[in-house]
Design an enzyme around this catalytic site. Structure first.
Site, PDB file in Angstrom:
ATOM      1  N   VAL A 142       8.673 -13.723   0.674  1.00 52.23           N
ATOM      2  CA  VAL A 142       7.573 -13.240   1.414  1.00 52.23           C
ATOM      3  C   VAL A 142       7.728 -14.246   2.446  1.00 52.23           C
ATOM      4  O   VAL A 142       7.758 -14.561   3.706  1.00 52.23           O
ATOM      5  CB  VAL A 142       6.396 -12.913   1.042  1.00 52.23           C
ATOM      6  CG1 VAL A 142       5.515 -12.934   1.692  1.00 52.23           C
ATOM      7  CG2 VAL A 142       6.453 -11.589   0.364  1.00 52.23           C
ATOM      8  N   PHE A 152       4.268  -5.629   4.043  1.00 54.30           N
ATOM      9  CA  PHE A 152       5.268  -4.049   3.317  1.00 54.30           C
ATOM     10  C   PHE A 152       6.755  -4.543   3.373  1.00 54.30           C
ATOM     11  O   PHE A 152       7.263  -3.528   3.390  1.00 54.30           O
ATOM     12  CB  PHE A 152       4.664  -2.698   4.403  1.00 54.30           C
ATOM     13  CG  PHE A 152       3.218  -3.187   4.238  1.00 54.30           C
ATOM     14  CD1 PHE A 152       2.910  -2.374   3.402  1.00 54.30           C
ATOM     15  CD2 PHE A 152       2.562  -3.800   5.174  1.00 54.30           C
ATOM     16  CE1 PHE A 152       0.666  -2.713   3.080  1.00 54.30           C
ATOM     17  CE2 PHE A 152       0.809  -3.505   5.256  1.00 54.30           C
ATOM     18  CZ  PHE A 152      -0.173  -3.157   4.499  1.00 54.30           C
ATOM     19  N   LEU A 153       7.198  -5.334   3.293  1.00 54.84           N
ATOM     20  CA  LEU A 153       8.607  -5.555   3.595  1.00 54.84           C
ATOM     21  C   LEU A 153       9.059  -5.267   1.918  1.00 54.84           C
ATOM     22  O   LEU A 153       8.583  -4.861   1.001  1.00 54.84           O
ATOM     23  CB  LEU A 153       8.719  -7.466   3.190  1.00 54.84           C
ATOM     24  CG  LEU A 153       8.289  -8.006   4.260  1.00 54.84           C
ATOM     25  CD1 LEU A 153       8.738  -9.682   3.577  1.00 54.84           C
ATOM     26  CD2 LEU A 153       8.557  -7.582   6.142  1.00 54.84           C
ATOM     27  N   LEU A 199      11.117  10.068  -2.161  1.00 56.01           N
ATOM     28  CA  LEU A 199      11.002  11.010  -3.054  1.00 56.01           C
ATOM     29  C   LEU A 199      12.470  11.306  -3.802  1.00 56.01           C
ATOM     30  O   LEU A 199      12.480  12.395  -4.794  1.00 56.01           O
ATOM     31  CB  LEU A 199      10.709  12.474  -2.115  1.00 56.01           C
ATOM     32  CG  LEU A 199       9.016  12.933  -1.445  1.00 56.01           C
ATOM     33  CD1 LEU A 199       8.845  13.821  -1.097  1.00 56.01           C
ATOM     34  CD2 LEU A 199       8.342  12.025  -2.665  1.00 56.01           C
ATOM     35  N   GLY A 223      14.684   8.955 -10.521  1.00 56.55           N
ATOM     36  CA  GLY A 223      15.930   8.189 -10.575  1.00 56.55           C
ATOM     37  C   GLY A 223      15.015   8.176 -12.076  1.00 56.55           C
ATOM     38  O   GLY A 223      14.451   8.983 -12.816  1.00 56.55           O
ATOM     39  N   GLY A 264      11.963   0.164 -10.346  1.00 61.96           N
ATOM     40  CA  GLY A 264      11.124  -0.879 -10.567  1.00 61.96           C
ATOM     41  C   GLY A 264      11.154  -1.929  -9.618  1.00 61.96           C
ATOM     42  O   GLY A 264      10.375  -2.126  -9.019  1.00 61.96           O
ATOM     43  N   CYS A 271       7.519  -5.162  -7.524  1.00 59.62           N
ATOM     44  CA  CYS A 271       6.633  -4.813  -6.821  1.00 59.62           C
ATOM     45  C   CYS A 271       5.538  -3.874  -7.160  1.00 59.62           C
ATOM     46  O   CYS A 271       4.206  -3.755  -8.235  1.00 59.62           O
ATOM     47  CB  CYS A 271       6.172  -5.088  -5.118  1.00 59.62           C
ATOM     48  SG  CYS A 271       7.143  -6.261  -4.532  1.00 59.62           S
ATOM     49  N   LYS A 297       4.423  -4.229 -10.905  1.00 64.96           N
ATOM     50  CA  LYS A 297       2.995  -5.192 -10.910  1.00 64.96           C
ATOM     51  C   LYS A 297       2.091  -4.666  -9.846  1.00 64.96           C
ATOM     52  O   LYS A 297       0.664  -4.964 -10.821  1.00 64.96           O
ATOM     53  CB  LYS A 297       3.688  -6.950 -10.371  1.00 64.96           C
ATOM     54  CG  LYS A 297       2.376  -7.399  -9.965  1.00 64.96           C
ATOM     55  CD  LYS A 297       2.878  -8.932  -8.700  1.00 64.96           C
ATOM     56  CE  LYS A 297       3.671  -8.755  -7.707  1.00 64.96           C
ATOM     57  NZ  LYS A 297       2.698  -8.646  -6.962  1.00 64.96           N
TER      58      LYS A 297
HETATM   59  C1  UGA Z   1       8.358  -2.218  -2.232  1.00 65.94           C
HETATM   60  C2  UGA Z   1       7.476  -1.779  -1.467  1.00 65.94           C
HETATM   61  O1  UGA Z   1       8.818  -0.270  -0.654  1.00 65.94           O
HETATM   62  C3  UGA Z   1       7.256  -2.135  -0.086  1.00 65.94           C
HETATM   63  O2  UGA Z   1       6.336  -1.720   1.613  1.00 65.94           O
HETATM   64  C4  UGA Z   1       6.753  -3.693  -1.015  1.00 65.94           C
HETATM   65  O3  UGA Z   1       6.650  -4.279   0.961  1.00 65.94           O
HETATM   66  C5  UGA Z   1       7.121  -4.259  -1.755  1.00 65.94           C
HETATM   67  O4  UGA Z   1       6.958  -3.139  -2.662  1.00 65.94           O
HETATM   68  C6  UGA Z   1       6.414  -5.310  -2.063  1.00 65.94           C
HETATM   69  O5  UGA Z   1       5.556  -5.414  -2.265  1.00 65.94           O
HETATM   70  O6  UGA Z   1       6.276  -6.736  -2.027  1.00 65.94           O
HETATM   71  P1  UGA Z   1      10.492  -3.030  -2.486  1.00 65.94           P
HETATM   72  O7  UGA Z   1       9.957  -3.769  -3.865  1.00 65.94           O
HETATM   73  O8  UGA Z   1      11.579  -4.194  -2.221  1.00 65.94           O
HETATM   74  O9  UGA Z   1       9.220  -3.088  -1.787  1.00 65.94           O
HETATM   75  O10 UGA Z   1      11.329  -1.679  -3.465  1.00 65.94           O
HETATM   76  P2  UGA Z   1      11.521  -0.564  -3.024  1.00 65.94           P
HETATM   77  O11 UGA Z   1      12.336  -0.015  -1.964  1.00 65.94           O
HETATM   78  O12 UGA Z   1      10.498  -0.377  -2.494  1.00 65.94           O
HETATM   79  O13 UGA Z   1      12.090   0.425  -4.520  1.00 65.94           O
HETATM   80  C7  UGA Z   1      10.748   0.207  -5.376  1.00 65.94           C
HETATM   81  C8  UGA Z   1      11.655   0.491  -6.998  1.00 65.94           C
HETATM   82  O14 UGA Z   1      11.476   2.180  -6.843  1.00 65.94           O
HETATM   83  C9  UGA Z   1      13.141   1.037  -6.632  1.00 65.94           C
HETATM   84  O15 UGA Z   1      13.295   1.043  -7.976  1.00 65.94           O
HETATM   85  C10 UGA Z   1      13.671   2.487  -6.268  1.00 65.94           C
HETATM   86  O16 UGA Z   1      15.422   2.789  -7.195  1.00 65.94           O
HETATM   87  C11 UGA Z   1      12.598   3.174  -6.427  1.00 65.94           C
HETATM   88  N1  UGA Z   1      12.824   3.886  -5.627  1.00 65.94           N
HETATM   89  C12 UGA Z   1      12.714   4.023  -4.422  1.00 65.94           C
HETATM   90  C13 UGA Z   1      12.862   5.628  -6.156  1.00 65.94           C
HETATM   91  O17 UGA Z   1      13.076   5.407  -7.730  1.00 65.94           O
HETATM   92  N2  UGA Z   1      12.766   6.546  -5.665  1.00 65.94           N
HETATM   93  C14 UGA Z   1      12.611   6.442  -4.096  1.00 65.94           C
HETATM   94  O18 UGA Z   1      12.497   7.139  -3.246  1.00 65.94           O
HETATM   95  C15 UGA Z   1      12.584   5.516  -3.500  1.00 65.94           C
END
Ligand code: UGA
Length: 450
Positions: free
Chosen positions: A11, A155-156, A256, A259, A263, A266, A269
């Site tokens: 971050v 929110f990255l 949506l 899978g 994981g 973020c 946790k």
């Molecule tokens: C997430 C949030 O999307 C960010 O907005 C936030 O800032 C960040 O946590 C944080 O708190 O620092 P991130 O962990 O980088 O971001 O990844 P995501 O793209 O959100 O994916 C998280 C998990 O959800 C991954 O395992 C992904 O495969 C899964 N996922 C995502 C799904 O299973 N289905 C989806 O439709 C989207």
């Protein structure tokens, strides 16, 4: 403006680099000697598209420097970002020791400087409700410096962090002082595309907005994951349902995708922290608990499906795992579904061979010689009884599937990310098991079935 960023982890580094790129003078403070050396040498210590280049540009222009010296870094700062980790403890509560340490060091530095200038301290780390208020009263008690504290959750997303930072949907600022709000508005001015996207609220609302956002996104995923159970039983297609509900403007299409479980550093946790925060006020968040339970069950269900459909005992079976990162475009394996899936497979006596374009080195540190490591998915599948696809790397959709099927002991793919095409699987002669989607069970006889 003069900005100091304390903590150059994910971050902090992205925030500092992006603030430098919009014209601020940024000093990043990093305590870890190896990471600091790498930053000072111009090497980006994390894999994040576009970050390395942006870092280089801003180092070259003198807008971005790195140091270990917190006192020197705080000296001229108008705004000090606290971007240290708030990792989960074993019991799921938040480890606040790094944030408390950073707050104390900033406080000591401000006391020593004895300056009368206004300093705005920005808490970017994800912290439980009440933390900013406590930090503010601590600083007020301990120092005579003129300080303000604001909460500014980030929110990255990993993999698109630079874009998310430079083109934010919204900027949330929590605090009590209109002056601090004005300073933050000035700091972020080039990134505020519409005034309503710059939101001010009190500390606690801002702190909880961060947890609520991640829990809401995780809830959408867990909901869809739970729906896959019904889809599998009734022959429905979760992708059709995703489109069917996502086109409703009240629901929207994002997050949506079903899978084998979410994981990352973020969602798991923050969902767990939210459940613990609620216990402090004597309430058990039933819905939030269910988000976690469904996610854990989804990984188990994925392995149970492998066990049921493999056509041979799982003990002794060779499973090729494609994808180890918690999502595509990152080398991060924190709380990746692959960790649990591989553990379950090993516990059941399977032999695991794994591959990932970016995350293999990180995963080697966890499983070492319990897993066989291969550099590419084609080699990984040779002689395997099945492939388990666990990360949605786009390159996995364009593989030479016919060739792969011919080299496998039995051509079966369990698609934990629903990213392969059913028709291509059928043509290549695979038995194909996605999550909550119609399967392909070829009439072709599987080779070498016990
Ligand atoms: C997430 C949030 O999307 C960010 O907005 C936030 O800032 C960040 O946590 C944080 O708190 O620092 P991130 O962990 O980088 O971001 O990844 P995501 O793209 O959100 O994916 C998280 C998990 O959800 C991954 O395992 C992904 O495969 C899964 N996922 C995502 C799904 O299973 N289905 C989806 O439709 C989207």
């Amino acid at each position: 403006m003069d900005v100091t960023v304390i903590g150059c982890g994910y971050v902090g580094l992205v925030t500092g680099t992006c603030l430098a790129s919009i014209g601020h003078m940024v000093r990043g403070v990093e305590k870890d000697a190896r990471r600091l050396k790498s930053l000072q040498d111009g090497l980006c210590p994390i894999f994040e598209p576009g970050l390395h280049e942006l870092m280089q540009e801003n180092r070259a222009s003198g807008h971005l420097v790195f140091t270990e010296n917190i006192r020197a870094a705080v000296k001229d700062a108008e705004v000090i970002f606290l971007c240290v980790g708030t990792p989960p403890k074993d019991d799921g509560t938040v480890d606040m020791s790094y944030l408390e340490g950073a707050g104390k060091e900033v406080c000591d530095a401000l006391c020593e400087l004895n300056s009368n200038y206004l300093v705005t301290i920005v808490v970017k780390s994800t912290v439980p409700a009440g933390t900013n208020r406590k930090l503010y009263s601590f600083l007020k008690q301990q120092t005579k410096a003129y300080v303000q504290v604001v909460s500014n959750p980030e929110f990255l997303r990993e993999g698109s962090a630079v874009k998310d930072c430079l083109e934010p949907d919204r900027i949330v600022i929590g605090g009590e002082s209109p002056e601090a709000f004005r300073i933050m508005r000035r700091l972020y001015d080039p990134l505020v595309r519409r005034e309503e996207n710059f939101m001010t609220m009190n500390w606690e609302s801002s702190e909880l907005t961060k947890y609520a956002a991640n829990a809401m996104l995780a809830a959408r995923i867990s909901f869809m994951n739970e729906m896959t159970i019904l889809c599998d039983s009734y022959g429905a297609d979760i992708e059709d349902i995703r489109k069917g509900i996502g086109s409703d403007a009240r629901i929207g299409p994002a997050f949506l995708r079903a899978g084998c479980g979410y994981g990352g550093s973020c969602f798991p946790k923050d969902v767990s922290a939210l459940a613990h925060i609620s216990q402090h006020v004597g309430y058990e968040m039933l819905f939030v608990n269910a988000i976690q339970t469904v996610n854990q069950n989804q990984k188990k269900r994925f392995v149970e499906k492998i066990e049921q459909k493999l056509g041979r005992p799982i003990a002794g079976a060779k499973i090729a795992v494609w994808g180890l990162a918690f999502k595509a475009d990152t080398d991060d394996i924190r709380e990746s579904a692959a960790l649990d899936v591989i553990r379950y497979l090993l516990d059941k006596g399977a032999t695991v061979r794994a591959t990932d374009p970016k995350a293999m080195e990180n995963m080697k540190g966890v499983f070492r010689d319990q897993v066989e490591w291969t550099n590419d998915p084609v080699t990984c599948a040779v002689g395997a009884d099945a492939v388990a696809l666990l990360t949605d790397w786009p390159q996995y959709t364009t593989l030479p599937f016919r060739k792969i099927a011919a080299t496998m002991s039995s051509p079966i793919i369990f698609d934990g990310r629903n990213c392969l095409h059913r028709d291509i699987m059928r043509e290549a002669g695979f038995q194909y098991y996605p999550m909550g989607r119609p399967v392909v069970e070829n009439s072709l006889r599987l080779k070498n079935r016990g």
